[in-house]
Design an enzyme around this catalytic site. Structure first.
Site, PDB file in Angstrom:
ATOM      1  N   LEU A 194      11.002   1.803   7.244  1.00  0.00           N
ATOM      2  CA  LEU A 194      10.381   2.368   5.983  1.00  0.00           C
ATOM      3  C   LEU A 194      11.329   3.648   5.479  1.00  0.00           C
ATOM      4  O   LEU A 194      11.347   4.442   6.508  1.00  0.00           O
ATOM      5  CB  LEU A 194       9.082   2.710   6.119  1.00  0.00           C
ATOM      6  CG  LEU A 194       8.167   3.184   5.041  1.00  0.00           C
ATOM      7  CD1 LEU A 194       8.044   1.658   3.977  1.00  0.00           C
ATOM      8  CD2 LEU A 194       7.008   3.676   4.921  1.00  0.00           C
TER       9      LEU A 194
ATOM     10  N   TYR B 202       0.807  -1.196   0.074  1.00  0.00           N
ATOM     11  CA  TYR B 202      -0.076  -0.032  -0.112  1.00  0.00           C
ATOM     12  C   TYR B 202       0.902   1.118  -0.101  1.00  0.00           C
ATOM     13  O   TYR B 202       2.090   1.334   0.251  1.00  0.00           O
ATOM     14  CB  TYR B 202      -0.964  -0.066   1.258  1.00  0.00           C
ATOM     15  CG  TYR B 202      -0.366   0.414   2.525  1.00  0.00           C
ATOM     16  CD1 TYR B 202       0.609  -0.444   3.343  1.00  0.00           C
ATOM     17  CD2 TYR B 202      -0.737   1.495   3.291  1.00  0.00           C
ATOM     18  CE1 TYR B 202       1.024  -0.281   4.416  1.00  0.00           C
ATOM     19  CE2 TYR B 202      -0.104   1.688   4.398  1.00  0.00           C
ATOM     20  CZ  TYR B 202       0.674   0.746   5.056  1.00  0.00           C
ATOM     21  OH  TYR B 202       1.555   1.423   6.082  1.00  0.00           O
TER      22      TYR B 202
ATOM     23  N   GLU C 226      11.596   2.760  14.240  1.00  0.00           N
ATOM     24  CA  GLU C 226      10.813   3.851  13.861  1.00  0.00           C
ATOM     25  C   GLU C 226       9.382   3.477  14.535  1.00  0.00           C
ATOM     26  O   GLU C 226       9.380   2.691  15.662  1.00  0.00           O
ATOM     27  CB  GLU C 226      10.432   3.533  12.451  1.00  0.00           C
ATOM     28  CG  GLU C 226       9.913   2.271  12.110  1.00  0.00           C
ATOM     29  CD  GLU C 226       9.624   1.989  10.626  1.00  0.00           C
ATOM     30  OE1 GLU C 226       9.432   3.059   9.777  1.00  0.00           O
ATOM     31  OE2 GLU C 226       9.542   0.950  10.140  1.00  0.00           O
TER      32      GLU C 226
HETATM   33  C1  LIG Z   1       6.307   2.071   9.736  1.00  0.00           C
HETATM   34  C2  LIG Z   1       6.098   3.446   8.924  1.00  0.00           C
HETATM   35  N1  LIG Z   1       7.157   4.204   9.160  1.00  0.00           N
HETATM   36  C3  LIG Z   1       7.381   5.417   8.633  1.00  0.00           C
HETATM   37  C4  LIG Z   1       6.304   5.969   7.956  1.00  0.00           C
HETATM   38  C5  LIG Z   1       6.390   7.371   7.512  1.00  0.00           C
HETATM   39  O1  LIG Z   1       6.551   7.398   5.992  1.00  0.00           O
HETATM   40  P1  LIG Z   1       5.900   8.661   4.972  1.00  0.00           P
HETATM   41  O2  LIG Z   1       6.680   9.586   5.458  1.00  0.00           O
HETATM   42  O3  LIG Z   1       6.696   8.243   3.790  1.00  0.00           O
HETATM   43  O4  LIG Z   1       4.485   8.590   5.131  1.00  0.00           O
HETATM   44  C6  LIG Z   1       4.982   5.190   7.884  1.00  0.00           C
HETATM   45  C7  LIG Z   1       3.864   5.757   7.163  1.00  0.00           C
HETATM   46  O5  LIG Z   1       2.748   5.455   7.082  1.00  0.00           O
HETATM   47  C8  LIG Z   1       5.077   3.905   8.370  1.00  0.00           C
HETATM   48  O6  LIG Z   1       3.966   3.120   8.435  1.00  0.00           O
END
Ligand SMILES: Cc1ncc(COP(=O)(O)O)c(C=O)c1O
Length: 279
Positions: free
Chosen positions: A202, A31, A178
């Site tokens: 991520l 997703y 994270e």
């Molecule tokens: C596990 C995780 N880490 C980090 C992020 C932050 O990513 P982004 O800044 O691309 O939304 C998300 C966002 O949904 C996430 O689910």
């Protein structure tokens, strides 16, 4: 609400997915979450690139995304969201496969679904900050893939909500990774510290934007391991995400820190981020 489903924009009530879809059977899918700010899709190319990476990593065929932006524009327009921020959720599962088998056949066709929802900015949290908890990171070793297999995220976030916390920050053997739906960064003596990109986090797009802002404003960036025993050293902390934006952290449950209230670097980054979103 109008949604996009397998090539068409249609009423949400007309959409049905087979229980033999591998998304239902195995959480076999990916997703993306993209933010729409009037009138731009924030970091659209970066989200598309990450979506393709996730699909390639799981060997799910990449659908034709040539008219992806037009589809998003049409969804926003036809749901009357042109003038308000909105979250866009893109879900792609490997698709329907019968009979149920773990291994997948090459002729399975992905199921492609997009929804949009109005985003109501949590002004209180952005202004005053949030409390978070700490838990051990028990996820698999490919957290760099934005997979729909989110059970650890769901359970940790549920426990957080039960305790009145906004987020759980995970650590592996003491080193912070994270949050359940965000990346994290800290400030010490006007420098930013954040865990390095690896298979354990991520590659957040908000994180990338924030690091670029730091470079622009001469805030030194340290992508380095951060141990939970060192949290007391930091002056500021923020969680970062497409939906979360830049949210100050003012307390780690059960840990004595110096965070207390949002700091000046957080305010600078929030202000500059907002400009990128709206100006
Ligand atoms: C596990 C995780 N880490 C980090 C992020 C932050 O990513 P982004 O800044 O691309 O939304 C998300 C966002 O949904 C996430 O689910």
């Amino acid at each position: 609400m109008l949604v996009f489903f397998n090539g068409q924009i249609t009423d949400q009530e007309k959409v049905f997915i087979s229980p033999f879809d591998r998304g239902f059977q195995f959480s076999d899918g990916v997703y993306e979450v993209i933010k729409y700010y009037p009138k731009r899709f924030f970091e659209l190319d970066a989200h598309i690139a990450r979506l393709k990476n996730s699909l390639n990593a799981l060997e799910i065929p990449v659908p034709n995304l040539d008219n992806f932006k037009q589809i998003l524009e049409e969804l926003i327009a036809r749901n009357n969201l042109v003038n308000s921020p909105a979250n866009i959720y893109i879900q792609i599962s490997r698709g329907y496969q019968f009979p149920r088998r773990h291994n997948f056949s090459p002729d399975v066709k992905p199921t492609f679904f997009i929804t949009v929802e109005k985003y109501l900015s949590p002004e209180e949290e952005l202004a005053n900050g949030v409390k978070v908890g700490l838990e051990e990171d028990i996820r698999w070793h490919r957290c760099d893939i934005k997979s729909t297999s989110l059970i650890p995220n769901v359970l940790s976030k549920h426990r957080a909500a039960q305790k009145g916390l906004s987020e759980i920050i995970w650590h592996r053997k003491g080193n912070i990774t994270e949050g359940t739906h965000s990346n994290i960064c800290f400030i010490k003596e006007n420098s930013l510290f954040t865990p390095p990109l690896s298979n354990f986090i991520l590659p957040g797009i908000t994180r990338k934007v924030v690091l670029n802002l730091c470079r622009q404003f001469d805030i030194p960036v340290n992508e380095t391991e951060i141990n939970i025993n060192g949290l007391k050293e930091f002056d500021e902390a923020m969680i970062l995400g497409t939906v979360t934006e830049i949210t100050p952290v003012i307390k780690f449950e059960g840990i004595d820190t110096n965070l207390k209230k949002p700091g000046p670097i957080c305010r600078l980054l929030q202000r500059e981020y907002k400009k990128l979103c709206y100006e």
